[in-house]
Design a protein around this motif. Structure first.
Motif, short mmCIF file in Angstrom:
data_model
loop_
_atom_site.label_atom_id
_atom_site.label_comp_id
_atom_site.label_asym_id
_atom_site.label_seq_id
_atom_site.Cartn_x
_atom_site.Cartn_y
_atom_site.Cartn_z
N SER A 148 3.84 5.19 0.42
CA SER A 148 3.56 4.47 1.66
C SER A 148 2.07 4.21 1.83
CB SER A 148 4.11 5.23 2.86
OG SER A 148 3.36 6.41 3.13
N LYS A 149 1.24 5.15 1.43
CA LYS A 149 -0.20 4.98 1.62
C LYS A 149 -0.80 4.05 0.55
CE LYS A 149 -0.82 7.27 5.40
NZ LYS A 149 -1.26 6.60 6.65
N HIS A 150 -0.23 4.01 -0.64
CA HIS A 150 -0.61 2.95 -1.58
C HIS A 150 -0.26 1.59 -0.99
CE1 HIS A 150 -1.54 5.87 -4.72
NE2 HIS A 150 -1.82 4.89 -5.56
N ALA A 151 0.88 1.52 -0.33
CA ALA A 151 1.29 0.26 0.30
C ALA A 151 0.32 -0.13 1.41
CB ALA A 151 2.70 0.39 0.86
N VAL A 152 -0.16 0.83 2.19
CA VAL A 152 -1.13 0.53 3.24
C VAL A 152 -2.40 -0.06 2.64
CG1 VAL A 152 -2.66 1.57 4.96
CG2 VAL A 152 -0.25 2.19 4.90
N ALA A 153 -2.85 0.48 1.52
CA ALA A 153 -4.04 -0.07 0.86
C ALA A 153 -3.80 -1.50 0.41
CB ALA A 153 -4.41 0.81 -0.34
N GLY A 154 -2.66 -1.76 -0.22
CA GLY A 154 -2.35 -3.12 -0.66
C GLY A 154 -2.18 -4.08 0.49
N LEU A 155 -1.53 -3.61 1.54
CA LEU A 155 -1.33 -4.44 2.72
C LEU A 155 -2.66 -4.79 3.37
CD1 LEU A 155 0.65 -5.67 4.80
CD2 LEU A 155 0.65 -3.45 5.96
N THR A 156 -3.56 -3.84 3.43
CA THR A 156 -4.89 -4.09 4.00
C THR A 156 -5.57 -5.24 3.26
OG1 THR A 156 -5.13 -1.80 4.73
CG2 THR A 156 -7.16 -3.08 4.42
N ARG A 157 -5.54 -5.20 1.95
CA ARG A 157 -6.19 -6.24 1.15
C ARG A 157 -5.47 -7.58 1.29
NH1 ARG A 157 -6.36 -1.64 -2.92
NH2 ARG A 157 -8.51 -0.87 -2.85
N ALA A 158 -4.15 -7.53 1.28
CA ALA A 158 -3.38 -8.77 1.38
C ALA A 158 -3.62 -9.48 2.71
CB ALA A 158 -1.89 -8.47 1.20
N LEU A 159 -3.57 -8.73 3.80
CA LEU A 159 -3.79 -9.34 5.11
C LEU A 159 -5.23 -9.81 5.27
CD1 LEU A 159 -1.70 -7.02 7.47
CD2 LEU A 159 -1.01 -9.14 6.31
N ALA A 160 -6.17 -9.04 4.70
CA ALA A 160 -7.57 -9.47 4.76
C ALA A 160 -7.74 -10.83 4.09
CB ALA A 160 -8.46 -8.42 4.08
#
Length: 255
Positions: free
Chosen positions: A163-175
């Motif tokens: 889940s926390k790897h996903a948060v990192a990826g989501l942060t970059r994707a939304l940015a």
């Protein structure tokens, strides 16, 4: 003056997991800088945090939402109640999170789903709801709480690490997607902090010692250690910072 760029006067923030620990500290930091704050608790209103916010001369709104079961409509309602109360939303702090410490060979579906729901799914749909409001207003700040396990594998925490790897990826994707809309999306990466999530580690003398030996700063983080990072990412001072994972870890990742 550079210090003026850290002020949040007139801005409104929404903080999840605001009842205690890291969320409480970040909410207080935003209020200290001038923001009004909507505070989300999972099972009861975060009244203590609200009292602290009001004590700083800012307005506070307490909300209750069980992120373990909340769907997109309920998360959108948190944003709507915030904007109904304060007239705007400038900052979202996606801080709420849970962990299950179980060997991967024994991890059940329910525990997997609970962690992914709170840490990953609810973070996305709350960011989506807030992002729509921010896009219409011309910009905003979204701060996710990632983890050292956004970078590492960990032990007996497969669902949390995923889940926390996903948060990192989501942060970059939304940015990437939302920078043209004036929305900056970043994440804070807390190291080993003295919170409920690390209570079991701190109670294990051998594990606690091995962790402290690896932290260059030589101590567990305290909630107040996150205040500066949260304020920076929420404020105009970070106008050209997006898609970043900011480690506040006492040097752990540098080892």
């Amino acid at each position: 003056m550079i210090l003026d760029s850290f002020r949040l006067d007139g801005r409104v923030a929404l903080v999840t997991g605001a009842t205690r620990g890291l969320g409480e500290a970040m909410a207080e930091a935003l209020a200290e800088a001038g923001a009004d704050v909507a505070l989300v608790g999972s099972s009861s209103p975060p009244d203590t945090t609200a009292e602290a916010v009001r004590g700083l001369g800012r307005r506070a709104l307490t909300l209750v939402c069980d992120l373990a079961s909340a769907g997109p409509e309920e998360l959108e309602a948190l944003v709507r109640r915030t904007t109904d109360e304060f007239g705007r939303l400038d900052i979202l702090v996606n801080n709420a999170g849970i962990i299950r410490r179980t060997p991967a060979l024994e991890l059940g579906e329910a525990d997997w789903d609970d962690v992914v729901q709170v840490n990953q799914k609810s973070a996305f749909f709350l960011a989506q709801a807030a992002g729509r409001v921010m896009a219409e207003a011309g910009g905003g700040r979204i701060i996710n709480t990632a983890s050292l396990l956004s970078h590492q594998g960990g032990i007996n925490v497969a669902s949390y690490t995923a889940s926390k790897h996903a948060v990192a990826g989501l942060t970059r994707a939304l940015a990437n997607e939302w920078a043209p809309l004036g929305i900056n999306v970043n994440a804070i990466v807390p190291g080993y902090f003295a919170t409920d999530n690390t209570a079991a580690l701190r109670a294990d003398p051998e594990r606690s010692r091995s962790i402290l030996e690896r932290i260059p700063a030589g101590r567990w983080g305290e909630a107040d250690d996150l205040k500066g990072a949260a304020l920076f990412l929420a404020s105009p001072a970070s106008a050209y910072v997006t898609g970043t994972l900011l480690a506040v870890d006492g040097g752990w990742l540098a080892r």
